[in-house]
Design an enzyme around this catalytic site. Sequence first.
Site, PDB file in Angstrom:
ATOM      1  N   GLU A 129       0.916  -1.099   0.196  1.00  0.00           N
ATOM      2  CA  GLU A 129      -0.228   0.075   0.013  1.00  0.00           C
ATOM      3  C   GLU A 129       0.865   1.211   0.040  1.00  0.00           C
ATOM      4  OE1 GLU A 129      -2.659   0.898   3.179  1.00  0.00           O
ATOM      5  OE2 GLU A 129      -3.464   2.570   2.062  1.00  0.00           O
ATOM      6  N   ASP A 134      -2.468  12.184  -3.529  1.00  0.00           N
ATOM      7  CA  ASP A 134      -2.142  13.505  -3.808  1.00  0.00           C
ATOM      8  C   ASP A 134      -2.445  13.885  -4.986  1.00  0.00           C
ATOM      9  OD1 ASP A 134      -1.230  14.281  -0.738  1.00  0.00           O
ATOM     10  OD2 ASP A 134       0.363  12.959  -1.513  1.00  0.00           O
ATOM     11  N   LYS A 145      -3.220  21.710  -9.350  1.00  0.00           N
ATOM     12  CA  LYS A 145      -2.619  22.879 -10.271  1.00  0.00           C
ATOM     13  C   LYS A 145      -1.860  22.285 -11.509  1.00  0.00           C
ATOM     14  CE  LYS A 145      -2.617  26.484  -6.795  1.00  0.00           C
ATOM     15  NZ  LYS A 145      -1.699  27.013  -5.768  1.00  0.00           N
ATOM     16  N   PHE A 175     -14.667  10.712   4.896  1.00  0.00           N
ATOM     17  CA  PHE A 175     -14.489  11.794   3.740  1.00  0.00           C
ATOM     18  C   PHE A 175     -15.328  11.705   2.394  1.00  0.00           C
ATOM     19  CE2 PHE A 175     -11.584  12.754   0.171  1.00  0.00           C
ATOM     20  CZ  PHE A 175     -11.682  14.119   0.336  1.00  0.00           C
TER      21      PHE A 175
END
Length: 227
Positions: A60, A135, A139, A208
């Site tokens: 992982e 992540d 941008k 979440f």
Amino acid sequence: MNAGLRPIRSYVLRQGRVSPAQQRAFETLWPRWGLSYAPGPLSPAEWTSLFGREAPLVLEIGFGMGEGTVAVARGLPHINFVAVDVHMPGIGSLLKQIGEAGLENVRVMRHDAVDVVEHMIAPGTLDGVHIFFPDPWPKARHHKRRLIQPAFAELLASRLKPGGTLHLATDWEDYAIQMLSVLRAVPALRNTVADYAPRPDYRPLTKFEQRGLRLGHGVWDLVFRKL
Ligand SMILES: C[S@@+](CC[C@H](N)C(=O)[O-])C[C@H]1O[C@@H](n2cnc3c(N)ncnc32)[C@H](O)[C@@H]1O
């Protein structure tokens, strides 16, 4: 690192506050559940001896605070997991949860997973790779930091056994599209479905994610198999 792999890291090492409980967990539990980085591949016998048993091995990458890791490892006790992240509070948090649960089938590493995959894992070793919510680097000028890039996908594929699976999940649609096109271009990988897979049962829905889904945000799972 070889020339094909990015010299650009997929994370920024923030200091991050390590709580006293996380620090204590690190000091007391690392000797039992931690695995230090070493720049040479472990043999099958060394993986077996590390876990004290022979079992399928799943890597992982990027476990964050480790709640998902613990849920998956509890649900799949017949699998050995190596969980890698760089973020110290998360290392302490995962070790604490593993200690509390007495989980025997997880080992924890604190290192850049790109180095771990390249140097510590021999070709054809892994039965699976999990990368959940890497992540997103939203941008455009940061897209080069995204973990899922052609060279890394090729490297991951080389470390899987034939029949092994690569499971990615993201809640960023444009990253999901990038993941799909990157994985489709790896000759040794085949999609298990036409494009995005239903969430496999073993991947728990995080709070979440539940909230995001209620707000109408999407989550995309990709499950590819090594030929
Ligand atoms: C957005 S978090 C997701 C955490 C968790 N998988 C989840 O679903 O909540 C991404 C994690 O990946 C880790 N990470 C990013 N690049 C990494 C790398 N090259 N090696 C190891 N960990 C990495 C970060 O430190 C962070 O904890």
